[in-house]
Design a protein around this motif. Sequence first.
Motif, PDB file in Angstrom:
ATOM      1  N   LYS A  21      22.948 -26.119   7.843  1.00 40.37           N
ATOM      2  CA  LYS A  21      21.891 -25.131   7.965  1.00 40.37           C
ATOM      3  C   LYS A  21      20.571 -25.757   7.531  1.00 40.37           C
ATOM      4  O   LYS A  21      20.534 -26.640   6.688  1.00 40.37           O
ATOM      5  CB  LYS A  21      22.201 -23.914   7.105  1.00 40.37           C
ATOM      6  CG  LYS A  21      23.377 -23.090   7.596  1.00 40.37           C
ATOM      7  CD  LYS A  21      23.567 -21.849   6.731  1.00 40.37           C
ATOM      8  CE  LYS A  21      24.719 -21.007   7.253  1.00 40.37           C
ATOM      9  NZ  LYS A  21      24.933 -19.797   6.421  1.00 40.37           N
ATOM     10  N   GLY A  22      19.492 -25.263   8.081  1.00 34.82           N
ATOM     11  CA  GLY A  22      18.177 -25.818   7.776  1.00 34.82           C
ATOM     12  C   GLY A  22      17.595 -25.271   6.504  1.00 34.82           C
ATOM     13  O   GLY A  22      16.493 -24.688   6.515  1.00 34.82           O
ATOM     14  N   TRP A  29      23.722 -29.610  -1.438  1.00 33.88           N
ATOM     15  CA  TRP A  29      25.185 -29.675  -1.542  1.00 33.88           C
ATOM     16  C   TRP A  29      25.729 -30.869  -0.736  1.00 33.88           C
ATOM     17  O   TRP A  29      26.710 -31.504  -1.146  1.00 33.88           O
ATOM     18  CB  TRP A  29      25.814 -28.377  -1.042  1.00 33.88           C
ATOM     19  CG  TRP A  29      25.740 -27.255  -2.035  1.00 33.88           C
ATOM     20  CD1 TRP A  29      24.924 -26.166  -1.993  1.00 33.88           C
ATOM     21  CD2 TRP A  29      26.501 -27.150  -3.234  1.00 33.88           C
ATOM     22  NE1 TRP A  29      25.123 -25.367  -3.079  1.00 33.88           N
ATOM     23  CE2 TRP A  29      26.108 -25.958  -3.868  1.00 33.88           C
ATOM     24  CE3 TRP A  29      27.478 -27.938  -3.844  1.00 33.88           C
ATOM     25  CZ2 TRP A  29      26.643 -25.521  -5.068  1.00 33.88           C
ATOM     26  CZ3 TRP A  29      28.018 -27.503  -5.034  1.00 33.88           C
ATOM     27  CH2 TRP A  29      27.605 -26.313  -5.650  1.00 33.88           C
ATOM     28  N   MET A  30      25.105 -31.175   0.355  1.00 31.32           N
ATOM     29  CA  MET A  30      25.532 -32.327   1.142  1.00 31.32           C
ATOM     30  C   MET A  30      25.305 -33.626   0.378  1.00 31.32           C
ATOM     31  O   MET A  30      26.161 -34.529   0.377  1.00 31.32           O
ATOM     32  CB  MET A  30      24.775 -32.358   2.487  1.00 31.32           C
ATOM     33  CG  MET A  30      25.202 -33.488   3.419  1.00 31.32           C
ATOM     34  SD  MET A  30      24.211 -33.525   4.935  1.00 31.32           S
ATOM     35  CE  MET A  30      24.701 -31.970   5.683  1.00 31.32           C
ATOM     36  N   MET A  31      24.170 -33.722  -0.314  1.00 27.88           N
ATOM     37  CA  MET A  31      23.883 -34.921  -1.093  1.00 27.88           C
ATOM     38  C   MET A  31      24.853 -35.062  -2.262  1.00 27.88           C
ATOM     39  O   MET A  31      25.250 -36.175  -2.631  1.00 27.88           O
ATOM     40  CB  MET A  31      22.439 -34.887  -1.592  1.00 27.88           C
ATOM     41  CG  MET A  31      21.382 -34.900  -0.494  1.00 27.88           C
ATOM     42  SD  MET A  31      21.549 -36.278   0.658  1.00 27.88           S
ATOM     43  CE  MET A  31      21.284 -37.653  -0.432  1.00 27.88           C
ATOM     44  N   ARG A  32      25.269 -33.937  -2.836  1.00 30.62           N
ATOM     45  CA  ARG A  32      26.259 -33.994  -3.903  1.00 30.62           C
ATOM     46  C   ARG A  32      27.603 -34.497  -3.362  1.00 30.62           C
ATOM     47  O   ARG A  32      28.310 -35.248  -4.045  1.00 30.62           O
ATOM     48  CB  ARG A  32      26.428 -32.618  -4.542  1.00 30.62           C
ATOM     49  CG  ARG A  32      25.232 -32.169  -5.380  1.00 30.62           C
ATOM     50  CD  ARG A  32      25.509 -30.839  -6.061  1.00 30.62           C
ATOM     51  NE  ARG A  32      24.367 -30.414  -6.879  1.00 30.62           N
ATOM     52  CZ  ARG A  32      24.352 -29.287  -7.596  1.00 30.62           C
ATOM     53  NH1 ARG A  32      25.405 -28.486  -7.596  1.00 30.62           N
ATOM     54  NH2 ARG A  32      23.281 -28.980  -8.303  1.00 30.62           N
ATOM     55  N   GLY A  56      13.957 -25.926  14.799  1.00 33.02           N
ATOM     56  CA  GLY A  56      13.615 -24.574  14.396  1.00 33.02           C
ATOM     57  C   GLY A  56      13.459 -24.393  12.907  1.00 33.02           C
ATOM     58  O   GLY A  56      13.673 -23.272  12.393  1.00 33.02           O
ATOM     59  N   VAL A  57      13.104 -25.448  12.193  1.00 35.78           N
ATOM     60  CA  VAL A  57      12.924 -25.371  10.738  1.00 35.78           C
ATOM     61  C   VAL A  57      11.429 -25.336  10.431  1.00 35.78           C
ATOM     62  O   VAL A  57      10.680 -26.198  10.907  1.00 35.78           O
ATOM     63  CB  VAL A  57      13.593 -26.571  10.039  1.00 35.78           C
ATOM     64  CG1 VAL A  57      13.381 -26.495   8.528  1.00 35.78           C
ATOM     65  CG2 VAL A  57      15.077 -26.618  10.367  1.00 35.78           C
ATOM     66  N   ILE A  65      13.306 -30.325   2.351  1.00 35.34           N
ATOM     67  CA  ILE A  65      14.551 -31.018   2.720  1.00 35.34           C
ATOM     68  C   ILE A  65      14.356 -32.529   2.678  1.00 35.34           C
ATOM     69  O   ILE A  65      15.211 -33.267   2.184  1.00 35.34           O
ATOM     70  CB  ILE A  65      15.013 -30.553   4.115  1.00 35.34           C
ATOM     71  CG1 ILE A  65      15.460 -29.087   4.068  1.00 35.34           C
ATOM     72  CG2 ILE A  65      16.132 -31.450   4.643  1.00 35.34           C
ATOM     73  CD1 ILE A  65      15.835 -28.525   5.416  1.00 35.34           C
ATOM     74  N   LEU A  66      13.220 -33.008   3.186  1.00 35.38           N
ATOM     75  CA  LEU A  66      12.962 -34.446   3.169  1.00 35.38           C
ATOM     76  C   LEU A  66      12.833 -34.976   1.741  1.00 35.38           C
ATOM     77  O   LEU A  66      13.260 -36.092   1.436  1.00 35.38           O
ATOM     78  CB  LEU A  66      11.693 -34.757   3.961  1.00 35.38           C
ATOM     79  CG  LEU A  66      11.764 -34.538   5.478  1.00 35.38           C
ATOM     80  CD1 LEU A  66      10.395 -34.734   6.104  1.00 35.38           C
ATOM     81  CD2 LEU A  66      12.773 -35.465   6.121  1.00 35.38           C
TER      82      LEU A  66
END
Length: 343
Positions: A21-22, A29-32, A56-57, A65-66
């Motif tokens: 999700k954006g 959580w993905m980085m963890r 669409g973000v 996010i970056l």
Amino acid sequence: MCGPLKLNHLLFADDLLLFSKGTATSIMWMMRAFATFSSAYEMCLKKENTEIYFNGVPDLIMADILQVSGFRKGTLPFKYLGIPISSKKLTKNEGRKLTDKITTRIRSWGATHLSYAGRLTLVTSVLQSLHSYWSTIFLIPNSRMNRIDSMCSNFLCGGGGEDTSWRAPAVGWDHCCVPKSEGGLGLKHSKNWNKALLGKYIWWIASKKDHLWVKWISHVYLKGVHWSNYNPPVDCSWSWKKIAHLMCIFKPAYSADSWLGKASDYSVIEGYNWLRCPGPPVSWYKICWNSLNIPKASFIFWIYNLGRLLTKDRLVHMGGVIDLKCFLCSTDDENHGHLFFLL
């Protein structure tokens, strides 16, 4: 759309594509998860080789996010194994990269010093294989395929891949793409070869092959509708619209009397022959293309049988010759029959 298929990641050779999700929370959580994987297997993620793509973000969330991920922002279409990955139609610049590869290869050869037979070998084994990889993935626009055929034809007749309007081809390209047994050179017509290569996808859908791509298509697009009665929605991707168009082309091949209706598996060669509509064989095929013949002599004999040698009786219609007498005997007019049988 990924939920029913339980699809959350894709692995391609040594690459990994993750979907999320954006939101900054999802990326955190993905980085963890990456950190846990690295501590367990001692394999670290190289952020300098990783890109993140947005759709669409909002700009504010995109910046968060970056910052959380530390990844570079990528732009679509991105390349994988030399192929642009995008749901949209190929742009002119992307298609030009394919023809530029062919142009570069032609310029690296001393083609003007090669015989017709030598150039024919290079067209068959090299030039026509450069676009085959692209042709197995998506339907290349007709304008780009016509350009590729034109470059191959120019190289075959004159040794250059660029415009050779000063030297018209002795035989039309469509006839060169006819099998040798039917009076051609056995070259591949690029557009039909592209369709034949993509015909395997139609076979997968029709036979309900146990393949992730087929499951995705059945769940997202077909939704229980038989592919022979399917009409693509307006908002679907460009590549899927082209595959749906191919379904209509291959639909007659699935009749009980056709080759595809009887086949246990799909054959690209049979699909190509079905698309081109085979013709009758010629009587001089075995004489012309005998394995004991010199290739150069076989090519000249092939042009002779088609009546396309540049003899004086043909050159006079182009306005370049006035005297029709044979240069060797100076008695009869120079034509195909005189050169090969009356001397």
